[in-house]
Design an enzyme around this catalytic site. Structure first.
Site, PDB file in Angstrom:
ATOM      1  N   LYS A  88       0.816  -1.217   0.000  1.00 28.49           N
ATOM      2  CA  LYS A  88       0.000   0.000   0.000  1.00 28.49           C
ATOM      3  C   LYS A  88       0.854   1.274   0.000  1.00 28.49           C
ATOM      4  O   LYS A  88       0.444   2.306  -0.502  1.00 28.49           O
ATOM      5  CB  LYS A  88      -0.964   0.006   1.188  1.00 28.49           C
ATOM      6  CG  LYS A  88      -2.096  -0.992   1.004  1.00 28.49           C
ATOM      7  CD  LYS A  88      -3.142  -0.873   2.090  1.00 28.49           C
ATOM      8  CE  LYS A  88      -4.184  -1.963   1.891  1.00 28.49           C
ATOM      9  NZ  LYS A  88      -5.270  -1.907   2.858  1.00 28.49           N
TER      10      LYS A  88
ATOM     11  N   ASP B 294     -10.181   2.630   1.916  1.00 32.37           N
ATOM     12  CA  ASP B 294     -10.326   1.876   3.171  1.00 32.37           C
ATOM     13  C   ASP B 294     -11.164   2.635   4.202  1.00 32.37           C
ATOM     14  O   ASP B 294     -12.072   2.066   4.818  1.00 32.37           O
ATOM     15  CB  ASP B 294      -8.952   1.592   3.798  1.00 32.37           C
ATOM     16  CG  ASP B 294      -8.225   0.455   3.099  1.00 32.37           C
ATOM     17  OD1 ASP B 294      -8.885  -0.373   2.445  1.00 32.37           O
ATOM     18  OD2 ASP B 294      -6.987   0.399   3.220  1.00 32.37           O
TER      19      ASP B 294
HETATM   20  P1  ATR Z   1      -1.654  -2.572   7.427  1.00 37.46           P
HETATM   21  O1  ATR Z   1      -1.161  -1.652   6.370  1.00 37.46           O
HETATM   22  O2  ATR Z   1      -2.398  -3.762   6.866  1.00 37.46           O
HETATM   23  O3  ATR Z   1      -2.440  -1.906   8.510  1.00 37.46           O
HETATM   24  P2  ATR Z   1       0.852  -2.604   8.881  1.00 37.46           P
HETATM   25  O4  ATR Z   1       1.131  -1.227   8.441  1.00 37.46           O
HETATM   26  O5  ATR Z   1       1.944  -3.612   8.847  1.00 37.46           O
HETATM   27  O6  ATR Z   1      -0.356  -3.249   8.075  1.00 37.46           O
HETATM   28  O7  ATR Z   1       0.256  -2.528  10.381  1.00 37.46           O
HETATM   29  C1  ATR Z   1      -0.032  -3.642  11.116  1.00 37.46           C
HETATM   30  C2  ATR Z   1      -0.566  -3.246  12.502  1.00 37.46           C
HETATM   31  O8  ATR Z   1      -0.772  -4.434  13.263  1.00 37.46           O
HETATM   32  C3  ATR Z   1       0.388  -2.390  13.318  1.00 37.46           C
HETATM   33  O9  ATR Z   1      -0.354  -1.527  14.135  1.00 37.46           O
HETATM   34  C4  ATR Z   1       1.123  -3.446  14.158  1.00 37.46           C
HETATM   35  O10 ATR Z   1       1.669  -2.941  15.363  1.00 37.46           O
HETATM   36  P3  ATR Z   1       3.172  -2.303  15.376  1.00 37.46           P
HETATM   37  O11 ATR Z   1       3.037  -0.899  14.862  1.00 37.46           O
HETATM   38  O12 ATR Z   1       3.586  -2.365  16.792  1.00 37.46           O
HETATM   39  O13 ATR Z   1       4.011  -3.178  14.461  1.00 37.46           O
HETATM   40  C5  ATR Z   1      -0.015  -4.362  14.475  1.00 37.46           C
HETATM   41  N1  ATR Z   1       0.408  -5.710  14.840  1.00 37.46           N
HETATM   42  C6  ATR Z   1       0.863  -6.693  14.030  1.00 37.46           C
HETATM   43  N2  ATR Z   1       1.131  -7.812  14.727  1.00 37.46           N
HETATM   44  C7  ATR Z   1       0.828  -7.536  16.039  1.00 37.46           C
HETATM   45  C8  ATR Z   1       0.889  -8.280  17.272  1.00 37.46           C
HETATM   46  N3  ATR Z   1       1.293  -9.548  17.287  1.00 37.46           N
HETATM   47  N4  ATR Z   1       0.479  -7.669  18.403  1.00 37.46           N
HETATM   48  C9  ATR Z   1       0.057  -6.389  18.400  1.00 37.46           C
HETATM   49  N5  ATR Z   1      -0.026  -5.633  17.276  1.00 37.46           N
HETATM   50  C10 ATR Z   1       0.366  -6.192  16.124  1.00 37.46           C
END
Ligand code: ATR
Length: 280
Positions: free
Chosen positions: A75, A111
């Site tokens: 994205k 979105d």
């Molecule tokens: P997208 O564009 O699909 O939203 P992204 O930018 O990679 O994907 O964001 C993923 C989100 O999920 C983030 O808020 C991430 O938290 P971090 O900023 O701390 O990385 C969150 N996330 C992913 N795995 C997680 C986990 N196991 N526990 C808590 N938050 C998680």
């Protein structure tokens, strides 16, 4: 080039890029939209490596596709390959819809609008009452889109809880009225929130036993939503349901963001009855 893209003579040539995308429901939705308007079209999946984005966008221009969707993890990565961004996509620095217009690739983000429309259909009077406390869990691309769309509401506080505080603070800075919590704090103060939106990938297949925060303290009148749509009943939503609160599914947002993308590409707005039927 790992793959050669398919040639065809369809009128509306559409598609999706991302990785992995094999289990995406988008082709099914767009095929229904094409059928509704009785137009010839195709919506193909292009599972790409990041280094293929440039070749792909050149190919799109050469072949004259109408447009394509972008999903994780591209994205943001797609942006340098586009010619222009609309206001929302620029604000969010994230694109989920691209349209080829007069030889130029223009990036959009549907979105946030998709989530707002899903919410409006689900509970039309939610927007009538002001002074709402909203909790967004996560601070990634999807969270940004939703937060910016909700930011237009009057007297609403958008609270962000994220594993990484720095990202939550960065998002909160862009909002009119916001507050940042840790995940633990959000869980503890949960009864404060009227609308809870889970935007992380936690609980998505195959990790269906994961849950980002517990909902034991949820306000009885709250709406709890999860943008994960595989499975439909995430562990998070199952707990919300057990607590007796309103549950808004991830598939609803997917359907409305798809409808908005389709409208950007073709000028046709899919019928509300069709959208409703796709939720099942
Ligand atoms: P997208 O564009 O699909 O939203 P992204 O930018 O990679 O994907 O964001 C993923 C989100 O999920 C983030 O808020 C991430 O938290 P971090 O900023 O701390 O990385 C969150 N996330 C992913 N795995 C997680 C986990 N196991 N526990 C808590 N938050 C998680």
């Amino acid at each position: 080039m790992k793959q050669s893209f398919k040639r065809n003579d369809y009128m509306y040539r559409l598609g999706l890029i991302g990785n992995p995308i094999k289990h995406s429901k988008s082709p099914e939705l767009h095929k229904q939209f094409l059928k509704e308007f009785n137009v010839r079209g195709a919506y193909e999946l292009y599972e790409l490596l990041e280094i293929e984005l440039g070749t792909f966008t050149e190919w799109v221009k050469r072949e004259g596709l109408l447009g394509f969707n972008v999903t994780v993890p591209y994205k943001e990565a797609i942006i340098p390959h586009l010619d222009r961004l609309d206001f929302f996509a620029k604000e969010m620095n994230a694109v989920n819809t691209v349209k080829l217009m007069n030889g130029e690739l223009v990036g959009y983000n549907t979105d946030g609008i998709g989530y707002m429309e899903a919410l409006r259909q689900f509970k039309p009077d939610f927007f009538d009452h002001t002074n709402k406390e909203i909790l967004i869990i996560g601070a990634g691309g999807a969270a940004k889109g939703i937060a910016l769309a909700l930011n237009g509401l009057e007297n609403t506080t958008i609270n962000i809880a994220n594993r990484t505080e720095e990202r939550a603070l960065e998002l909160a800075k862009k909002l009119k009225k916001s507050h940042v919590y840790s995940l633990e704090e959000a869980e503890r103060y949960l009864e404060t929130f009227d609308l809870i939106i889970q935007t992380t990938t936690v609980g998505m297949q195959p990790n269906i036993d994961e849950q980002v925060i517990r909902l034991n303290r949820v306000k009885p009148t709250a709406i709890v939503s999860d943008i994960v749509y595989q499975p439909k009943w995430t562990k998070f939503l199952k707990q919300a349901n057990a607590q007796g609160v309103y549950v808004l599914f991830g598939i609803d947002m997917l359907i409305y963001q798809a409808a908005k993308s389709f409208e950007i590409w073709t000028g046709h707005r899919p019928n509300e009855k069709l959208l409703e039927s796709l939720k099942e």
